[in-house]
Scaffold this active site. Sequence first.
Site, PDB file in Angstrom:
ATOM      1  N   HIS A  93       9.356  -3.716   3.525  1.00  0.00           N
ATOM      2  CA  HIS A  93       8.967  -3.971   2.121  1.00  0.00           C
ATOM      3  C   HIS A  93      10.204  -4.325   1.294  1.00  0.00           C
ATOM      4  O   HIS A  93      10.175  -5.216   0.457  1.00  0.00           O
ATOM      5  CB  HIS A  93       8.350  -2.715   1.489  1.00  0.00           C
TER       6      HIS A  93
ATOM      7  N   MET B 276       0.855  -1.185   0.000  1.00  0.00           N
ATOM      8  CA  MET B 276       0.000   0.000   0.000  1.00  0.00           C
ATOM      9  C   MET B 276       0.895   1.241   0.000  1.00  0.00           C
ATOM     10  O   MET B 276       0.454   2.333   0.391  1.00  0.00           O
ATOM     11  CB  MET B 276      -0.932  -0.011   1.214  1.00  0.00           C
ATOM     12  N   GLY B 277       2.132   1.082  -0.434  1.00  0.00           N
ATOM     13  CA  GLY B 277       3.040   2.230  -0.518  1.00  0.00           C
ATOM     14  C   GLY B 277       3.635   2.599   0.825  1.00  0.00           C
ATOM     15  O   GLY B 277       3.625   1.796   1.759  1.00  0.00           O
TER      16      GLY B 277
ATOM     17  N   LYS C 100       5.347  -9.787   9.928  1.00  0.00           N
ATOM     18  CA  LYS C 100       4.793  -8.862  10.919  1.00  0.00           C
ATOM     19  C   LYS C 100       3.260  -8.987  10.894  1.00  0.00           C
ATOM     20  O   LYS C 100       2.615  -9.010  11.916  1.00  0.00           O
ATOM     21  CB  LYS C 100       5.211  -7.418  10.640  1.00  0.00           C
TER      22      LYS C 100
ATOM     23  N   SER D 277       4.518   1.155   8.033  1.00  0.00           N
ATOM     24  CA  SER D 277       4.191   2.473   7.465  1.00  0.00           C
ATOM     25  C   SER D 277       3.573   3.365   8.538  1.00  0.00           C
ATOM     26  O   SER D 277       3.655   4.583   8.484  1.00  0.00           O
ATOM     27  CB  SER D 277       3.216   2.320   6.303  1.00  0.00           C
ATOM     28  N   ARG D 278       2.942   2.741   9.543  1.00  0.00           N
ATOM     29  CA  ARG D 278       2.291   3.514  10.603  1.00  0.00           C
ATOM     30  C   ARG D 278       3.287   4.148  11.573  1.00  0.00           C
ATOM     31  O   ARG D 278       2.914   5.044  12.332  1.00  0.00           O
ATOM     32  CB  ARG D 278       1.335   2.634  11.394  1.00  0.00           C
TER      33      ARG D 278
ATOM     34  N   VAL E 239      11.305  -7.316   9.852  1.00  0.00           N
ATOM     35  CA  VAL E 239      12.521  -6.485   9.842  1.00  0.00           C
ATOM     36  C   VAL E 239      12.327  -5.390  10.888  1.00  0.00           C
ATOM     37  O   VAL E 239      11.262  -4.772  10.959  1.00  0.00           O
ATOM     38  CB  VAL E 239      12.768  -5.867   8.450  1.00  0.00           C
TER      39      VAL E 239
HETATM   40  O1  PAF Z   1       0.011  -5.674   3.857  1.00  0.00           O
HETATM   41  C1  PAF Z   1      -0.428  -4.792   3.080  1.00  0.00           C
HETATM   42  O2  PAF Z   1       0.243  -3.805   2.769  1.00  0.00           O
HETATM   43  C2  PAF Z   1      -1.829  -4.938   2.513  1.00  0.00           C
HETATM   44  O3  PAF Z   1      -2.690  -5.519   3.431  1.00  0.00           O
HETATM   45  C3  PAF Z   1      -1.854  -5.690   1.169  1.00  0.00           C
HETATM   46  C4  PAF Z   1      -1.405  -7.127   1.337  1.00  0.00           C
HETATM   47  C5  PAF Z   1      -0.983  -4.983   0.149  1.00  0.00           C
HETATM   48  C6  PAF Z   1      -3.298  -5.714   0.635  1.00  0.00           C
HETATM   49  O4  PAF Z   1      -3.801  -4.438   0.430  1.00  0.00           O
END
Ligand code: PAF
Length: 264
Positions: free
Chosen positions: A37, A30-31, A149, A186-187, A176
């Site tokens: 990531h 989700m960026g 996670k 991201s939060r 990680v």
């Molecule tokens: O983990 C995430 O970032 C989201 O839940 C995913 C797997 C991309 C689905 O929107």
Amino acid sequence: MKSIQNPTVWKRTMTQHTAAGLNVGFVPTMGALHKGHLSLMERAKAEQDLLAVSIFVNPTQFNDPKDLRNYPDRIEKDIATLTDIGADYLFLPSYEDLYPDNYRYTIVETDLSGQLCGKNRPGHFTGVLTVVLKLLLLTGAQAAYFGEKDWQQYKLIKGMAEAFFLNTEIISCPVVREDSGLAYSSRNELLSSIERRQAAQLFEVLSTYAQKPCDQAAESAAQELTGKGFKVEYLQQDEGRLLAAVQIGSVRLIDNVRITTFSS
Ligand code: PAF
């Protein structure tokens, strides 16, 4: 790196590569990309011929509209990061692109999705599973990579892939962490510097109790976190892991550690 918005073009492009015998490694996101990531992407790059990434902030998995509004948007920075690490393809669909049915069709899991994170987030995992199924079907990757996670999410996605006979292998990668022990998320960007220091205690407490051979480990860890000012949503043992969701201020964090009890 080639960016594609249109699902038909994405599917055609991915199919061309797989038909030519190339294996695609897929990392849906989700960026607001972080080192967690990047570890998934590095693994995908090492194991497959091509790295395909998606960025889509999926509204159907946010049960709280405020949470969706606050979700960090770093698209320019994310594109630069993906270019730097050598991703081959980026899928950037809109809501209308991914949900031509306007979410009339959903994937509902009827057991695990109501537990742990699912208890307080009604509909969350239905949104996750529905979007992930769409993304996996459009990409047709050899393997898709998910972080441990989000342990419950990983288990549900793996279960869905098995239940629907998907060709994509679902691979989990270790959590990680920052030097402080805080799991990358991201939060974390939403935490103040004081809250961030407090957040690191989550891992500290979980790891301590994950090494104590005691039936009440989860309960004791929850009490200790409450004493340290966390609002504990749940803290539970599941399949050899201690899993927790906590709130610090307005930020909800999840983490888990493997239970390692040593016999003397
Ligand atoms: O983990 C995430 O970032 C989201 O839940 C995913 C797997 C991309 C689905 O929107």
